[in-house]
Design a protein around this motif. Structure first.
Motif, PDB file in Angstrom:
ATOM      1  N   THR A 192      -1.949  35.400  -4.702  1.00 35.21           N
ATOM      2  CA  THR A 192      -1.218  36.250  -5.177  1.00 35.21           C
ATOM      3  C   THR A 192      -0.399  36.873  -3.758  1.00 35.21           C
ATOM      4  O   THR A 192      -0.914  37.474  -2.816  1.00 35.21           O
ATOM      5  CB  THR A 192      -1.756  37.741  -5.776  1.00 35.21           C
ATOM      6  OG1 THR A 192      -2.351  36.994  -6.899  1.00 35.21           O
ATOM      7  CG2 THR A 192      -0.635  38.494  -6.310  1.00 35.21           C
ATOM      8  N   ARG A 193       1.096  36.939  -3.716  1.00 37.72           N
ATOM      9  CA  ARG A 193       1.896  37.236  -2.862  1.00 37.72           C
ATOM     10  C   ARG A 193       2.327  38.778  -2.564  1.00 37.72           C
ATOM     11  O   ARG A 193       2.373  39.534  -3.414  1.00 37.72           O
ATOM     12  CB  ARG A 193       3.508  36.653  -2.750  1.00 37.72           C
ATOM     13  CG  ARG A 193       4.100  36.780  -1.659  1.00 37.72           C
ATOM     14  CD  ARG A 193       5.521  36.076  -1.844  1.00 37.72           C
ATOM     15  NE  ARG A 193       6.205  36.216  -0.761  1.00 37.72           N
ATOM     16  CZ  ARG A 193       7.086  37.114  -0.277  1.00 37.72           C
ATOM     17  NH1 ARG A 193       6.955  38.368  -0.882  1.00 37.72           N
ATOM     18  NH2 ARG A 193       7.924  37.257   0.816  1.00 37.72           N
TER      19      ARG A 193
ATOM     20  N   ARG B 135       3.695  42.164  -0.350  1.00 35.42           N
ATOM     21  CA  ARG B 135       5.256  42.662  -0.035  1.00 35.42           C
ATOM     22  C   ARG B 135       5.737  41.906   1.418  1.00 35.42           C
ATOM     23  O   ARG B 135       6.770  41.776   1.649  1.00 35.42           O
ATOM     24  CB  ARG B 135       5.338  43.974  -0.052  1.00 35.42           C
ATOM     25  CG  ARG B 135       4.613  44.717   0.881  1.00 35.42           C
ATOM     26  CD  ARG B 135       4.760  46.411   0.676  1.00 35.42           C
ATOM     27  NE  ARG B 135       4.258  46.874  -0.466  1.00 35.42           N
ATOM     28  CZ  ARG B 135       4.240  48.138  -1.192  1.00 35.42           C
ATOM     29  NH1 ARG B 135       4.666  48.902  -0.168  1.00 35.42           N
ATOM     30  NH2 ARG B 135       3.724  48.414  -1.969  1.00 35.42           N
ATOM     31  N   ASP B 136       4.537  41.863   2.202  1.00 36.57           N
ATOM     32  CA  ASP B 136       4.893  41.182   3.538  1.00 36.57           C
ATOM     33  C   ASP B 136       4.824  39.766   3.643  1.00 36.57           C
ATOM     34  O   ASP B 136       4.638  39.104   4.777  1.00 36.57           O
ATOM     35  CB  ASP B 136       4.097  41.950   4.353  1.00 36.57           C
ATOM     36  CG  ASP B 136       2.550  41.682   4.231  1.00 36.57           C
ATOM     37  OD1 ASP B 136       2.250  41.303   3.301  1.00 36.57           O
ATOM     38  OD2 ASP B 136       1.881  42.170   5.051  1.00 36.57           O
ATOM     39  N   GLY B 137       4.416  39.151   2.467  1.00 33.90           N
ATOM     40  CA  GLY B 137       4.229  37.789   2.493  1.00 33.90           C
ATOM     41  C   GLY B 137       2.925  37.135   2.660  1.00 33.90           C
ATOM     42  O   GLY B 137       2.725  35.902   2.178  1.00 33.90           O
ATOM     43  N   VAL B 138       2.043  38.094   2.867  1.00 38.29           N
ATOM     44  CA  VAL B 138       0.754  37.577   3.072  1.00 38.29           C
ATOM     45  C   VAL B 138       0.096  37.403   1.418  1.00 38.29           C
ATOM     46  O   VAL B 138       0.471  38.242   0.482  1.00 38.29           O
ATOM     47  CB  VAL B 138      -0.057  38.768   3.555  1.00 38.29           C
ATOM     48  CG1 VAL B 138      -1.901  38.376   3.425  1.00 38.29           C
ATOM     49  CG2 VAL B 138       0.126  38.810   5.078  1.00 38.29           C
ATOM     50  N   ARG B 139      -0.919  36.408   1.493  1.00 35.54           N
ATOM     51  CA  ARG B 139      -1.376  36.061   0.054  1.00 35.54           C
ATOM     52  C   ARG B 139      -2.697  36.151  -0.260  1.00 35.54           C
ATOM     53  O   ARG B 139      -3.500  35.659   0.899  1.00 35.54           O
ATOM     54  CB  ARG B 139      -0.879  34.479  -0.429  1.00 35.54           C
ATOM     55  CG  ARG B 139       0.648  34.234  -0.372  1.00 35.54           C
ATOM     56  CD  ARG B 139       0.928  32.921  -0.870  1.00 35.54           C
ATOM     57  NE  ARG B 139       2.259  32.641  -0.892  1.00 35.54           N
ATOM     58  CZ  ARG B 139       3.066  32.943  -2.102  1.00 35.54           C
ATOM     59  NH1 ARG B 139       2.539  33.366  -3.011  1.00 35.54           N
ATOM     60  NH2 ARG B 139       4.267  32.567  -2.148  1.00 35.54           N
TER      61      ARG B 139
ATOM     62  N   ARG C   4      -7.474  41.833   1.878  1.00 31.64           N
ATOM     63  CA  ARG C   4      -6.680  41.215   3.024  1.00 31.64           C
ATOM     64  C   ARG C   4      -7.621  40.884   4.236  1.00 31.64           C
ATOM     65  O   ARG C   4      -8.395  41.768   4.573  1.00 31.64           O
ATOM     66  CB  ARG C   4      -5.597  42.036   3.411  1.00 31.64           C
ATOM     67  CG  ARG C   4      -4.757  41.782   4.544  1.00 31.64           C
ATOM     68  CD  ARG C   4      -3.896  42.784   5.008  1.00 31.64           C
ATOM     69  NE  ARG C   4      -2.806  42.998   3.948  1.00 31.64           N
ATOM     70  CZ  ARG C   4      -1.595  42.706   3.908  1.00 31.64           C
ATOM     71  NH1 ARG C   4      -1.032  41.972   5.102  1.00 31.64           N
ATOM     72  NH2 ARG C   4      -0.656  42.688   3.076  1.00 31.64           N
TER      73      ARG C   4
ATOM     74  N   ASP D  12      -1.528  46.885  -0.799  1.00 31.30           N
ATOM     75  CA  ASP D  12      -2.091  45.759  -1.519  1.00 31.30           C
ATOM     76  C   ASP D  12      -2.395  45.999  -2.763  1.00 31.30           C
ATOM     77  O   ASP D  12      -2.278  45.113  -3.837  1.00 31.30           O
ATOM     78  CB  ASP D  12      -3.162  45.030  -0.773  1.00 31.30           C
ATOM     79  CG  ASP D  12      -2.529  44.450   0.648  1.00 31.30           C
ATOM     80  OD1 ASP D  12      -1.342  44.387   0.861  1.00 31.30           O
ATOM     81  OD2 ASP D  12      -3.300  44.437   1.561  1.00 31.30           O
TER      82      ASP D  12
ATOM     83  N   ASP E 210       0.674  46.378  -4.931  1.00 34.86           N
ATOM     84  CA  ASP E 210       1.510  45.013  -5.115  1.00 34.86           C
ATOM     85  C   ASP E 210       0.623  44.163  -6.280  1.00 34.86           C
ATOM     86  O   ASP E 210       1.167  43.508  -7.133  1.00 34.86           O
ATOM     87  CB  ASP E 210       1.581  44.209  -3.887  1.00 34.86           C
ATOM     88  CG  ASP E 210       2.607  44.907  -3.082  1.00 34.86           C
ATOM     89  OD1 ASP E 210       3.351  45.897  -3.479  1.00 34.86           O
ATOM     90  OD2 ASP E 210       2.548  44.418  -1.746  1.00 34.86           O
TER      91      ASP E 210
ATOM     92  N   TRP F 217       1.701  42.628  -9.857  1.00 41.27           N
ATOM     93  CA  TRP F 217       1.658  41.154 -10.220  1.00 41.27           C
ATOM     94  C   TRP F 217       0.833  41.231 -11.543  1.00 41.27           C
ATOM     95  O   TRP F 217       1.544  40.504 -12.395  1.00 41.27           O
ATOM     96  CB  TRP F 217       0.883  40.584  -9.192  1.00 41.27           C
ATOM     97  CG  TRP F 217       0.547  39.018  -9.465  1.00 41.27           C
ATOM     98  CD1 TRP F 217       1.387  37.966  -9.169  1.00 41.27           C
ATOM     99  CD2 TRP F 217      -0.762  38.393 -10.133  1.00 41.27           C
ATOM    100  NE1 TRP F 217       0.882  36.765  -9.807  1.00 41.27           N
ATOM    101  CE2 TRP F 217      -0.538  37.274 -10.062  1.00 41.27           C
ATOM    102  CE3 TRP F 217      -1.608  39.085 -10.586  1.00 41.27           C
ATOM    103  CZ2 TRP F 217      -1.345  36.123 -10.655  1.00 41.27           C
ATOM    104  CZ3 TRP F 217      -2.576  38.113 -11.022  1.00 41.27           C
ATOM    105  CH2 TRP F 217      -2.601  36.907 -10.970  1.00 41.27           C
TER     106      TRP F 217
END
Length: 566
Positions: free
Chosen positions: A22-23, A25-29, A89, A107, A110, A114
């Motif tokens: 899951t992505r 907002r800063d691009g980390v999944r 994370r 996180d 976000d 999702w």
């Protein structure tokens, strides 16, 4: 010789879960497992085939046997909930930097966002989980996603700083708690290794571990040896956010029960939050071992025995399911929930409208007969009246021969549930006991001691434990607390908070109080030199003096309720 350690990596994803990356907002999944119930399509509901979702965000490997979340998920899906379980994370299968706390609000938001955009979601989300994955719920509350409808934080705190250093208090170095970051917050994996906590300086062994691993823990470096720290709630504090219904699940034998109960008591007194605070409090510890089964046999050890886990899980999950049935599914009435459901240890479950119960009262026991306090239990006395004359007793704290904790892991305290009578018999421990009870004494609420103590040391610690002294001479923990005192601050009474409890002292038993200046290896002993205990190379014994009676009467205050029906 190389420093020995074991690296624990991610377990396989269960067959009944589907993992998504899951992505954020800063691009980390972030690695996110989804468990779905069977779809129901024979209904006219606008959300046919969709489900309310229970979200769990944790750092301990979402697929591990330790957290058994695949089994928990099946209990929720059987009741019509989708379940989403996520490695936070920087942990296990998730990307990003391994630092606790700081990114959890964003996180959490976000991830909820999702969820509500998935085809199986009906747009309603609740959160569930223990300890750090109780904290991630509070972080999500602070982020204020409108889809978050209820949370069930278990054995946790909204601000972890309140665990290491309660507001307005100094605290001994809880080595067991702080080293958690050295094991779990280094990189994506977790690490097990053994520290000899009697070696000085103790910090050197953690440095050896980090060198062997090839990475270090940012948060451990903040807490030790600098004893500093950042806010674990950056930005808006959750208590200042939009209120959401909360079921606080508390363990009377949890080693952080004081911090969790401070959260509950504050929110229960806040307008707007008070109406949606609920309390479930059981005679359990942090690892969900029960007083009724203590000490825990192999047959009842849910950490190692599959049958024991199957027996334990309904009691673990059902309070949350019932809560979500009211606030997520809205299939049960609000009146079906008790504001407070609490267990009176050795007696059973009770309900009340408030905590402490409305019929509770404070009972004060005064410390007396100090000359006998250095003997084995029952030792000195606890009585309903303070002594008229001043009295005093001294004990020595030797950092090289500290008072033993008797458990290596206080998170699972009830697993061993040790007899503290041998500790009480030591010459560096004071003990005071009340009279043998002819009727039950029911404790239900906060416990505290007020002490008049001085020391020859510049800095010293006071550990207080209320115990149940049985007719067989064995003594078992009821509540505990500790504080650090600096010289020049002892003219007034020293107050030590021992958290809250629900516990029945049965006929033939006595209430007793133990006082000491160390509790090793769970806490680093004060070196007696005023130095930082993490880096101290030398130690010096100190003598503490406790005063009782007269104008400096020391006391134990407990909250009691009238005897309830068995």
């Amino acid at each position: 010789m190389p420093f020995p350690f074991e690296r624990i990596s991610a377990a396989p994803v269960p067959e009944d879960a589907r993992q998504y990356m899951t992505r954020m907002r800063d691009g980390v999944r972030l690695a996110t497992d989804v468990y779905l119930p069977a779809r129901q399509t024979d209904t006219a509901d606008d959300h046919a085939g969709t489900f309310p979702t229970v979200l769990v965000r944790l750092p301990y490997d979402k697929n591990s046997r330790y957290v058994y979340l695949d089994r928990v998920a099946r209990l929720f899906t059987a009741r019509g909930y989708a379940v989403v379980v996520q490695d936070v994370r920087g942990k296990f299968r998730s990307g990003g930097t391994t630092v606790p706390f700081l990114r959890e609000p964003q996180d959490g938001y976000d991830t909820i966002d999702w969820i509500v955009h998935q085809t199986w979601s009906n747009g309603r989300v609740g959160m569930f989980g223990d300890s750090y994955y109780g904290f991630t719920q509070w972080a999500a509350v602070a982020a204020q996603h409108p889809a978050l409808r209820a949370i069930v934080p278990r054995v946790t705190a909204a601000d972890f700083n309140a665990i290491w250093q309660p507001e307005g208090q100094r605290a001994p170095v809880w080595l067991e708690g702080i080293e958690y970051f050295a094991h779990h917050w280094v990189d994506n994996a977790s690490y097990t290794y053994t520290i000899d906590r009697s070696r000085r300086p103790v910090i050197d062994q953690y440095e050896e571990a980090f060198r062997a691993i090839g990475a270090r823990s940012f948060w451990f470096d903040l807490l030790a040896p600098r004893q500093a720290g950042l806010s674990t709630q950056p930005g808006l504090h959750p208590f200042d956010a939009r209120p959401v219904p909360v079921l606080h699940c508390v363990g009377w034998f949890d080693n952080i029960v004081g911090a969790h109960m401070r959260d509950y008591m504050e929110l229960a007194s806040r307008p707007g939050w008070d109406a949606v605070q609920y309390l479930w409090a059981g005679a359990v510890d942090h690892e969900n071992y029960r007083l009724a089964q203590a000490p825990v046999s192999a047959a009842n050890d849910h950490n190692t025995n599959e049958a024991a886990l199957a027996r334990m899980l309904p009691d673990y999950a059902n309070p949350a399911i019932e809560f979500f049935d009211v606030f997520l599914k809205e299939v049960r009435p609000l009146s079906s929930l008790s504001k407070v459901r609490w267990e009176l240890g050795h007696s059973g479950w009770r309900t009340s409208s408030v905590w402490p119960p409305a019929d509770s009262a404070v009972r004060t026991f005064w410390l007396g007969e100090p000359a006998d306090a250095l003997g084995p239990l029952p030792a000195g006395s606890l009585s309903d009246r303070p002594g008229d004359e001043d009295g005093a007793v001294r004990w020595t704290h030797d950092p090289d021969a500290p008072v033993p904790s008797l458990v290596d892991d206080s998170f699972a305290y009830l697993h061993d549930h040790p007899d503290l009578a041998p500790v009480a018999a030591r010459e560096d421990v004071l003990a005071f006991s009340g009279p043998v009870l002819s009727e039950p004494l029911d404790l239900a609420g906060p416990v505290a001691v007020g002490l008049h103590v001085t020391s020859t040391a510049e800095v010293f610690d006071v550990f207080a434990k209320v115990v149940d002294l049985g007719p067989d001479g064995r003594a078992h923990l009821v509540a505990r607390g500790q504080t650090t005192v600096h010289a020049g601050e002892t003219a007034d009474e020293i107050r030590v908070e021992l958290g809250h409890t629900g516990y029945r002292l049965r006929p033939g038993h006595r209430i007793a109080l133990l006082l000491a200046s160390s509790d090793h290896p769970l806490f680093l002993p004060a070196p007696g030199t005023g130095e930082n205990p993490w880096t101290a190379l030398t130690a010096k014994p100190s003598t503490q003096t406790l005063r009782t009676g007269g104008v400096r009467a020391s006391h134990l205050a407990v909250t009691v309720v009238p005897q309830a029906a068995p």
